[in-house]
Design a protein around this motif. Structure first.
Motif, PDB file in Angstrom:
ATOM      1  N   VAL A 207      -0.677   1.744  -4.197  1.00  0.00           N
ATOM      2  CA  VAL A 207      -0.534   2.962  -3.382  1.00  0.00           C
ATOM      3  C   VAL A 207      -0.367   2.660  -1.904  1.00  0.00           C
ATOM      4  O   VAL A 207       0.464   3.269  -1.228  1.00  0.00           O
ATOM      5  CB  VAL A 207      -1.705   3.968  -3.564  1.00  0.00           C
ATOM      6  N   ASP A 208      -1.156   1.710  -1.369  1.00  0.00           N
ATOM      7  CA  ASP A 208      -1.074   1.433   0.063  1.00  0.00           C
ATOM      8  C   ASP A 208       0.295   0.866   0.435  1.00  0.00           C
ATOM      9  O   ASP A 208       0.902   1.265   1.426  1.00  0.00           O
ATOM     10  CB  ASP A 208      -2.182   0.468   0.492  1.00  0.00           C
ATOM     11  N   ALA A 209       0.802  -0.059  -0.386  1.00  0.00           N
ATOM     12  CA  ALA A 209       2.113  -0.651  -0.106  1.00  0.00           C
ATOM     13  C   ALA A 209       3.213   0.403  -0.155  1.00  0.00           C
ATOM     14  O   ALA A 209       4.153   0.380   0.644  1.00  0.00           O
ATOM     15  CB  ALA A 209       2.406  -1.778  -1.094  1.00  0.00           C
TER      16      ALA A 209
ATOM     17  N   LYS B 105      -7.823   1.445   7.259  1.00  0.00           N
ATOM     18  CA  LYS B 105      -6.887   0.334   7.451  1.00  0.00           C
ATOM     19  C   LYS B 105      -5.437   0.802   7.271  1.00  0.00           C
ATOM     20  O   LYS B 105      -4.586   0.561   8.126  1.00  0.00           O
ATOM     21  CB  LYS B 105      -7.191  -0.807   6.462  1.00  0.00           C
ATOM     22  N   THR B 106      -5.173   1.469   6.146  1.00  0.00           N
ATOM     23  CA  THR B 106      -3.810   1.934   5.896  1.00  0.00           C
ATOM     24  C   THR B 106      -3.401   2.976   6.935  1.00  0.00           C
ATOM     25  O   THR B 106      -2.281   2.940   7.454  1.00  0.00           O
ATOM     26  CB  THR B 106      -3.680   2.506   4.466  1.00  0.00           C
ATOM     27  N   SER B 107      -4.323   3.869   7.278  1.00  0.00           N
ATOM     28  CA  SER B 107      -4.018   4.887   8.295  1.00  0.00           C
ATOM     29  C   SER B 107      -3.645   4.232   9.620  1.00  0.00           C
ATOM     30  O   SER B 107      -2.722   4.677  10.300  1.00  0.00           O
ATOM     31  CB  SER B 107      -5.223   5.797   8.522  1.00  0.00           C
TER      32      SER B 107
ATOM     33  N   ILE C 170      -2.091  -8.207   7.707  1.00  0.00           N
ATOM     34  CA  ILE C 170      -2.681  -8.256   6.368  1.00  0.00           C
ATOM     35  C   ILE C 170      -3.685  -7.118   6.252  1.00  0.00           C
ATOM     36  O   ILE C 170      -4.607  -7.028   7.060  1.00  0.00           O
ATOM     37  CB  ILE C 170      -3.475  -9.566   6.156  1.00  0.00           C
ATOM     38  N   GLU C 171      -3.525  -6.254   5.285  1.00  0.00           N
ATOM     39  CA  GLU C 171      -4.610  -5.321   4.975  1.00  0.00           C
ATOM     40  C   GLU C 171      -5.461  -5.977   3.911  1.00  0.00           C
ATOM     41  O   GLU C 171      -5.095  -6.060   2.746  1.00  0.00           O
ATOM     42  CB  GLU C 171      -4.099  -3.953   4.483  1.00  0.00           C
ATOM     43  N   ASN C 172      -6.607  -6.499   4.326  1.00  0.00           N
ATOM     44  CA  ASN C 172      -7.482  -7.231   3.412  1.00  0.00           C
ATOM     45  C   ASN C 172      -8.175  -6.250   2.455  1.00  0.00           C
ATOM     46  O   ASN C 172      -8.086  -5.040   2.624  1.00  0.00           O
ATOM     47  CB  ASN C 172      -8.510  -8.035   4.216  1.00  0.00           C
TER      48      ASN C 172
HETATM   49 MG   LIG Z   1      -5.851   1.017   2.385  1.00  0.00          MG
END
Ligand SMILES: [Mg+2]
Ligand SMILES: Nc1nc2c(ncn2[C@@H]2O[C@H](COP(=O)(O)OP(=O)(O)OP(=O)(O)O)[C@@H](O)[C@H]2O)c(=O)[nH]1
Ligand SMILES: [Zn+2]
Lengths: 116, 225
Positions: free
Chosen positions: B74-76, B46-48, B119-121
């Protein structure tokens, strides 16, 4: 873990109705849960027992009825019951159509409750 | 002992959330901001994918990100490092985002300046499928290492999505993942599902994803007129 938020919502609604009806104790809660739900009855009860400690619904039994998955054929609009285990290979009982729209089977419905 | 009596309840527990989700959708229509809900198992990419999207949308679509994570940022941080506004929602023990949490996210953003919010759920294929976030489009990522049998195990997730991205196709040659079986199973659950194959590592197929996304944002804007 996934049972937690659902169970919390069930308890919230149960307690709302219990207070509104000046109930002393909730004995049994009757629920209808769609067969598409991945949640296990046993775990819903366990989380409910845990969350309801010290509330009007402490020790209440959940009676869960599983409602069937109903789909409607996209070709002929006929509704029929689908086998959850076999959703990837459904054939319309009326016309043999393969494509469908989900009508029900994912609900978490609180029907009624027995109280004192 | 008191007599037992019966109280009618007749409520669906998801109804509050469904109502609030409708309000989120309407509010973002007003600001012409499309909300996209991205779901997958942990680690599917998702983050990628969000990071791969930055370049493709640059200069065309202004977007922001709402990150949901059990308890980290971390993702944010990765997203903001690329110059994209991101809000981190700590979900605590929750395994999904609901419309209430999404409302907090969009309250904290200047959505009127954005064409798109992604939105990254929370990484999981069960609960996010049950809770409407208020998104206009739902997207899921399935990565090749997870296997082609996932539509059989998580039918609800596949049936509520508009787009399925098969990520990590760079692993295809190393696995017995059967792409045509996967497509057949997913489409049987959801005939209107669009399926795209990508690799966030090699960049393969990313163009197709960006085209899809640009097209959806455009359609969304035009609907408003
Ligand atoms: Mg992620
Ligand atoms: N080989 C390969 N690795 C990938 C690909 N996409 C992502 N990855 C790797 O997979 C790992 C997880 O990717 P993320 O983007 O963090 O996944 P995520 O879904 O955001 O994970 P959570 O937020 O923890 O649920 C990272 O090490 C990525 O580099 C791909 O297409 N191919
Ligand atoms: Zn038919």
């Amino acid at each position: 873990m996934h049972e937690l938020p659902i169970t919390e919502s069930i308890l919230k609604i149960v307690l709302k109705h219990a207070r509104a009806n000046s109930v002393h104790k909730v004995m049994t809660v009757h629920l209808r849960i769609g067969k598409l739900s991945d949640l296990e009855d046993e775990w819903i009860q366990r989380y409910f027992d845990y969350l309801s400690k010290g509330t009007l619904a402490e020790e209440a039994k959940l009676k869960i009825e599983r409602t069937p998955v109903i789909v409607r054929c996209n070709a002929c609009s006929e509704s029929y019951e689908a086998d959850v285990k076999n959703l990837n290979d459904l054939t319309c009982t009326a016309c043999g159509g393969k494509e469908y729209t989900l009508i029900s089977g994912r609900e978490y419905y609180i029907k009624n409750m027995e109280v004192q | 002992m008191e007599n037992v009596r019966l109280i009618e309840v007749k409520e669906d527990i998801l109804s509050d959330n469904i109502k609030l989700a409708g309000e989120v959708r309407e509010r973002l229509r007003g600001t012409q901001t499309m909300l996209l809900n991205l779901m997958s198992s942990p680690g599917s990419g998702k983050t990628s994918l969000i990071l791969q999207t930055v370049e493709g949308l640059a200069g065309k679509v202004r977007f922001g990100v709402i990150e949901a994570d059990i308890d980290s940022t971390v993702d944010a941080e990765k997203v903001t490092a690329r110059g994209i506004p991101a809000i981190q929602l700590r979900t605590g023990g929750f395994c999904h985002l609901d419309a209430t949490m999404v409302t907090q996210g969009i309250d904290a953003m200047d959505v009127s300046e954005l064409d798109l919010v992604i939105i990254e759920n929370v990484g999981n294929l069960v609960c996010p499928a049950e809770f409407d976030t208020g998104a206009h489009k739902n997207i899921m990522i399935l990565s090749v290492p997870e296997g082609d049998d996932k539509p059989l195990k998580y039918p609800l997730m596949f049936s509520i999505c508009d787009l399925l991205l098969i990520n990590k196709i760079d692993y295809l040659s190393l696995s017995d993942f059967d792409m045509s079986a996967l497509r057949e199973r997913a489409l049987a659950l959801n005939p209107r599902l669009t399926i795209l194959e990508v690799s966030c590592k090699t960049g393969a197929g990313i163009e197709g994803w960006i085209d899809w996304l640009n097209g959806e944002v455009e359609t969304f804007k035009n609907m408003e007129e």
